[in-house]
Design a protein around this motif. Structure first.
Motif, mmCIF file in Angstrom:
data_model
loop_
_atom_site.group_PDB
_atom_site.id
_atom_site.type_symbol
_atom_site.label_atom_id
_atom_site.label_comp_id
_atom_site.label_asym_id
_atom_site.label_seq_id
_atom_site.Cartn_x
_atom_site.Cartn_y
_atom_site.Cartn_z
ATOM 1 N N ASN A 63 0.889 -1.245 0.033
ATOM 2 C CA ASN A 63 -0.174 -0.036 0.009
ATOM 3 C C ASN A 63 0.737 1.134 -0.108
ATOM 4 O O ASN A 63 0.329 2.392 0.258
ATOM 5 N N GLU A 64 2.183 1.115 0.116
ATOM 6 C CA GLU A 64 3.085 2.245 -0.145
ATOM 7 C C GLU A 64 2.968 3.310 1.100
ATOM 8 O O GLU A 64 3.042 4.319 0.909
ATOM 9 N N CYS A 65 2.845 2.588 2.219
ATOM 10 C CA CYS A 65 2.830 3.459 3.234
ATOM 11 C C CYS A 65 4.097 4.057 3.732
ATOM 12 O O CYS A 65 4.257 5.018 4.694
ATOM 13 N N GLY A 66 5.235 3.469 3.301
ATOM 14 C CA GLY A 66 6.513 3.794 3.642
ATOM 15 C C GLY A 66 7.495 2.853 4.295
ATOM 16 O O GLY A 66 8.680 2.922 4.375
ATOM 17 N N TYR A 67 6.801 1.855 4.820
ATOM 18 C CA TYR A 67 7.367 0.843 5.723
ATOM 19 C C TYR A 67 8.225 -0.230 4.779
ATOM 20 O O TYR A 67 7.901 -0.740 3.694
ATOM 21 N N VAL A 68 9.454 -0.357 5.125
ATOM 22 C CA VAL A 68 10.399 -1.318 4.449
ATOM 23 C C VAL A 68 11.159 -2.134 5.704
ATOM 24 O O VAL A 68 11.734 -1.564 6.529
ATOM 25 N N ASP A 69 11.157 -3.352 5.524
ATOM 26 C CA ASP A 69 11.906 -4.382 6.383
ATOM 27 C C ASP A 69 13.042 -4.893 5.337
ATOM 28 O O ASP A 69 13.168 -5.496 4.573
ATOM 29 N N HIS A 70 14.174 -4.198 5.841
ATOM 30 C CA HIS A 70 15.476 -4.352 5.165
ATOM 31 C C HIS A 70 16.110 -5.654 5.525
ATOM 32 O O HIS A 70 16.346 -5.889 6.658
ATOM 33 N N ASN A 71 16.754 -6.403 4.419
ATOM 34 C CA ASN A 71 17.549 -7.508 4.551
ATOM 35 C C ASN A 71 17.057 -8.470 5.695
ATOM 36 O O ASN A 71 17.672 -8.897 6.566
ATOM 37 N N ASN A 72 15.933 -8.831 5.401
ATOM 38 C CA ASN A 72 15.302 -9.959 6.096
ATOM 39 C C ASN A 72 15.708 -11.162 5.739
ATOM 40 O O ASN A 72 15.410 -11.759 4.508
ATOM 41 N N LEU A 73 16.328 -12.146 6.514
ATOM 42 C CA LEU A 73 16.926 -13.337 6.283
ATOM 43 C C LEU A 73 16.154 -14.406 6.568
ATOM 44 O O LEU A 73 16.715 -15.569 6.639
ATOM 45 N N ASP A 74 14.703 -14.232 7.093
ATOM 46 C CA ASP A 74 13.881 -15.211 7.412
ATOM 47 C C ASP A 74 13.797 -16.342 6.205
ATOM 48 O O ASP A 74 13.462 -15.710 5.290
ATOM 49 N N ASP A 75 13.802 -17.414 6.468
ATOM 50 C CA ASP A 75 13.368 -18.387 5.131
ATOM 51 C C ASP A 75 12.880 -19.674 5.725
ATOM 52 O O ASP A 75 13.401 -20.627 6.632
ATOM 53 N N PRO A 76 11.522 -19.798 5.710
ATOM 54 C CA PRO A 76 10.709 -18.884 4.748
ATOM 55 C C PRO A 76 10.323 -17.654 5.761
ATOM 56 O O PRO A 76 10.510 -17.383 6.731
ATOM 57 N N VAL A 77 9.932 -16.761 4.881
ATOM 58 C CA VAL A 77 9.396 -15.448 5.315
ATOM 59 C C VAL A 77 8.368 -15.397 6.425
ATOM 60 O O VAL A 77 8.177 -14.832 7.459
ATOM 61 N N CYS A 78 7.472 -16.340 5.896
ATOM 62 C CA CYS A 78 6.202 -16.614 7.310
ATOM 63 C C CYS A 78 5.952 -18.050 6.976
ATOM 64 O O CYS A 78 6.078 -18.739 6.023
ATOM 65 N N PRO A 79 5.435 -18.875 7.983
ATOM 66 C CA PRO A 79 5.139 -20.148 7.964
ATOM 67 C C PRO A 79 4.215 -20.814 6.668
ATOM 68 O O PRO A 79 4.524 -21.730 6.147
ATOM 69 N N ALA A 80 3.258 -19.695 6.192
ATOM 70 C CA ALA A 80 2.301 -20.025 5.102
ATOM 71 C C ALA A 80 3.558 -20.503 3.811
ATOM 72 O O ALA A 80 2.970 -21.039 2.897
ATOM 73 N N LEU A 81 4.676 -19.814 3.678
ATOM 74 C CA LEU A 81 5.376 -19.922 2.697
ATOM 75 C C LEU A 81 6.511 -20.822 2.597
ATOM 76 O O LEU A 81 7.496 -21.132 1.984
ATOM 77 N N ALA A 82 6.409 -21.712 3.574
ATOM 78 C CA ALA A 82 7.376 -23.140 3.874
ATOM 79 C C ALA A 82 7.495 -23.893 2.645
ATOM 80 O O ALA A 82 8.669 -24.375 2.545
ATOM 81 N N PRO A 83 6.384 -24.229 1.936
ATOM 82 C CA PRO A 83 6.858 -25.048 0.701
ATOM 83 C C PRO A 83 7.885 -24.563 -0.301
ATOM 84 O O PRO A 83 8.464 -25.196 -1.017
ATOM 85 N N ALA A 84 8.208 -23.003 -0.081
ATOM 86 C CA ALA A 84 8.982 -22.693 -1.202
ATOM 87 C C ALA A 84 10.468 -22.865 -0.474
ATOM 88 O O ALA A 84 11.425 -22.469 -1.415
ATOM 89 N N ALA A 85 10.760 -22.955 0.755
ATOM 90 C CA ALA A 85 11.752 -23.095 1.471
ATOM 91 C C ALA A 85 12.381 -24.418 1.635
ATOM 92 O O ALA A 85 13.226 -24.742 2.377
ATOM 93 N N GLU A 86 11.800 -25.604 1.029
ATOM 94 C CA GLU A 86 12.172 -27.052 1.226
ATOM 95 C C GLU A 86 13.569 -27.161 0.136
ATOM 96 O O GLU A 86 13.504 -26.739 -0.798
ATOM 97 N N ASP A 87 14.106 -28.224 0.890
ATOM 98 C CA ASP A 87 15.357 -28.620 -0.209
ATOM 99 C C ASP A 87 15.205 -30.179 -0.562
ATOM 100 O O ASP A 87 14.666 -31.087 0.286
ATOM 101 N N TYR A 88 15.390 -30.548 -1.909
ATOM 102 C CA TYR A 88 15.161 -32.020 -2.109
ATOM 103 C C TYR A 88 16.553 -32.268 -2.831
ATOM 104 O O TYR A 88 17.297 -31.440 -3.419
ATOM 105 N N PRO A 89 16.711 -33.641 -3.068
ATOM 106 C CA PRO A 89 18.023 -34.064 -3.720
ATOM 107 C C PRO A 89 17.835 -33.644 -5.045
ATOM 108 O O PRO A 89 16.897 -33.542 -5.669
ATOM 109 N N PRO A 90 19.026 -33.526 -5.816
ATOM 110 C CA PRO A 90 19.211 -33.233 -7.158
ATOM 111 C C PRO A 90 18.293 -34.003 -7.991
ATOM 112 O O PRO A 90 17.934 -33.371 -9.189
#
Length: 292
Positions: free
Chosen positions: A128-155
């Motif tokens: 919404n462009e209120c001006g808030y920025v969370d810089h250099n967030n190293l959380d992986d995943p960003v939130c629990p709902a996005l955990a499927p994007a942070a999984e590792d599988y064998p090659p």
């Protein structure tokens, strides 16, 4: 006449150059295991990856866009700079008049003296462009709902998220990151999407550098330079007297180069250390200078 391909001639030019402008694209980070998402195979699941990089796409399906960028974040957090990154970093140390521009969002070009985009893949900001920025967030995943994007599988196995035949995990919008400042908007990746403007102050700084004097060499590494304003810098550098050197595995990247320019076909991680050896010294396979 085709462009030159002589490493010896190029080394002579680098040695004698004072002002060097480098434009680096996603191909520079390919050897770090990060996909370029352009050209053949530029799909994520069954979506053109560029179609997900717009405010309109986020507004229409924020969960899908967040999954795409959460996966890219995960890849970037696991990746390490390659020998091409280190070679450019060493060149920047040796040449005070070196300026590097990159529109990459992976953060692997952190050596650069200047960037057209900062390490924004790890930033989150209010949609919404209120001006808030969370810089250099190293959380992986960003939130629990996005955990499927942070999984590792064998090659030899495909991450379910990347298989277009496997349905996207259902995610409620309420479970995506929300802005803690205005409390009404979703957080979004801090990248610059298509249709959005880059930071004007940073662009002015680059323009001032470009017109300051003669440019001896323009490096175009791992990019088709098809997106503005990056696409205009090669033309500007030529007008300031620069010879252009393109490093790209795609032979079509040599189109438009003249006989005073250079073209080196291949992986920047392998080619750049060779090209800069006369200035930076010999580099080992880990990116360390072993003989200067």
């Amino acid at each position: 006449m085709p462009p030159r391909t002589s490493v010896a001639e190029f080394r002579e030019l680098v040695n004698s150059s004072t002002r060097i402008l480098a434009l680096c694209g996603a191909g520079l980070s390919a050897a770090s295991g990060l996909p370029t998402f352009r050209g053949a195979g530029g799909l994520w699941r069954n979506h053109e990856s560029t179609s997900l990089a717009t405010p309109e796409a986020f507004e229409a399906d924020p969960a899908l866009v967040w999954l795409f960028y959460a996966w890219r974040r995960h890849m970037a957090l696991r990746a390490r700079p390659n020998r091409g990154h280190y070679a450019l970093a060493e060149l920047a140390k040796k040449k005070d008049g070196f300026l590097c521009l990159t529109q990459n969002v992976d953060g692997e070009s952190r050596f650069a003296a200047r960037r057209m985009a900062c390490i924004v893949l790890l930033d989150n900001k209010c949609f919404n462009e209120c001006g808030y920025v969370d810089h250099n967030n190293l959380d992986d995943p960003v939130c629990p709902a996005l955990a499927p994007a942070a999984e590792d599988y064998p090659p030899d196995k495909t991450l379910p998220l990347l298989d277009p035949n496997v349905p996207v995990p259902p995610i409620n919008v309420e479970d995506l990151p929300h802005c803690p400042n205005c409390k009404t908007g979703l957080l979004r990746p801090g990248v610059v999407w298509f249709g959005e403007a880059l930071d004007e102050a940073m662009l002015r700084e680059v323009d001032v550098w470009v017109v300051r004097g003669k440019i001896d060499l323009m490096l175009v590494v791992g990019t088709a330079a098809a997106v503005y304003p990056a696409a205009g810098y090669t033309r500007q550098a030529k007008r300031r007297g620069a010879a252009v050197a393109v490093v790209n595995p795609d032979p079509s990247a040599a189109e438009g180069l003249s006989s005073r320019d250079f073209f080196f076909q291949g992986d920047a991680a392998e080619i750049l250390p060779q090209l800069f050896e006369g200035v930076i010294g010999k580099m080992d396979q880990n990116g360390q200078i072993i003989e200067s």
